[in-house]
Write an enzyme that holds these catalytic residues in place. Structure first.
Site, PDB file in Angstrom:
ATOM      1  CB  THR A  79      14.889   2.093  -0.290  1.00  0.00           C
ATOM      2  OG1 THR A  79      15.515   3.226  -1.100  1.00  0.00           O
ATOM      3  CG2 THR A  79      15.805   1.907   0.783  1.00  0.00           C
ATOM      4  CE  LYS A 157       1.870  -4.472   8.844  1.00  0.00           C
ATOM      5  NZ  LYS A 157       1.473  -4.331   7.320  1.00  0.00           N
ATOM      6  CE1 TYR A 273       4.852   2.203   2.637  1.00  0.00           C
ATOM      7  CE2 TYR A 273       3.662   1.989   4.593  1.00  0.00           C
ATOM      8  CZ  TYR A 273       3.952   1.844   3.549  1.00  0.00           C
ATOM      9  OH  TYR A 273       2.713   1.478   2.674  1.00  0.00           O
ATOM     10  CE  LYS A 276       1.656   8.290  -1.992  1.00  0.00           C
ATOM     11  NZ  LYS A 276       0.220   8.339  -2.421  1.00  0.00           N
TER      12      LYS A 276
END
Length: 294
Positions: A79, A157, A273, A276
């Site tokens: 970012t 993950k 994370y 929008k």
């Protein structure tokens, strides 16, 4: 010649640093395909991104960190809105993860993030990774659609066999969605956050059919909350299981991952994370990490 040199240097950096957005299934290859205009804009720090901070320390590496951070793990900073920084609340020092919409300068089509990651554990029975920390959620992404609201605060993950979906997929993500109320001046504001587990239905699953949202609990705005996540492999009644077991506050949320025989590893990331719309502000303190490989 000047711009050609710039493009070559930055394009090479992008090839090394680009990573996909698991939620939108944009492949790493697509992420690498920045146009000439995008590359020049990135070099000049003057792209069409709406939330870039001119004071950002380094626009060309995802490892923008401070010396001896209180938070464990290797930073992945995608970012241009803010750098990682630390603040003190009472006697506790928190790491701050702040992102804003349209601020991923490593590919404007991808969602912004500032996360920390750890080494992965293997697929042998008894192997696992475990993360513990204290989270304070101050703000998460908000849009005109409830389906696009919210920000991920952590994720499990793990790669798998079969070649379906992302080359480095998320297995489940812990999503904070806003609950609204009024502040002391009567203005509409985020006052609490519902926490969901966004879990795959099958290996490589994404989107409406590939993932499912499961509501877990609610956290008040700014309340320090215990968060633990353990991901690993075990056997039960002779069957292999890969699990992602979380503790949020004082509540346990266990989940067995689909198709465990396809799992190759277990991993954990945390921070902030996806945003929008609007901005997200997540704080982490008292972090620790453990990995066991059998």
């Amino acid at each position: 010649m000047k711009y050609q040199s710039i493009i070559s240097i930055v394009s090479a950096s992008m090839l090394l640093l680009a990573c996909q957005n698991e939620n939108e299934l944009i492949s790493a290859q697509e992420d690498n395909k920045l146009s000439t205009e995008e590359t020049i804009d990135l070099y000049n720090r003057n792209s069409n991104l709406s939330n870039c901070n001119p004071g950002k320390k380094n626009m060309f590496t995802r490892e923008v960190d401070i010396k001896n951070p209180v938070n464990d793990g290797k930073i992945d900073d995608r970012t241009c809105f803010s750098d990682y920084f630390e603040t003190k609340e009472g006697n506790t020092t928190y790491g701050n993860y702040q992102i804003a919409e349209n601020s991923n300068h490593f590919g404007s089509r991808l969602q912004p993030r500032m996360e920390r990651s750890f080494p992965r554990s293997n697929k042998k029975n008894g192997s696992f990774v475990e993360f513990k920390g204290t989270v304070r959620i101050l703000q998460v992404g908000n849009t005109t659609s409830s389906g696009n609201d919210g920000t991920y605060i952590a994720q499990a993950k793990g790669k798998h066999t079969g070649g379906v979906g992302s080359p480095d997929p998320a297995i489940c993500l812990y999503l904070a969605k806003p609950i609204y109320g009024k502040d002391k001046k009567g203005r509409r504001t985020q006052v609490a956050f519902d926490i969901y587990r966004e879990q795959i239905n099958y290996r490589g699953g994404s989107g409406k059919n590939g993932r499912k949202l499961v509501k877990l609990t609610r956290i008040d705005k700014g309340r320090p909350t215990n968060f633990e996540l353990k991901v690993g492999f075990r056997t039960k009644n002779g069957k292999k299981i890969q699990y992602a077991n979380a503790v949020i506050g004082n509540k346990n949320f266990s989940w067995n991952i689909p198709q465990p025989q396809k799992g190759k590893e277990s991993g954990i990331r945390y921070g902030a994370y996806r945003v929008k719309g609007g901005k997200a502000r997540i704080q982490w303190a008292n972090t620790s990490f453990k990995r066991v490989n059998k």
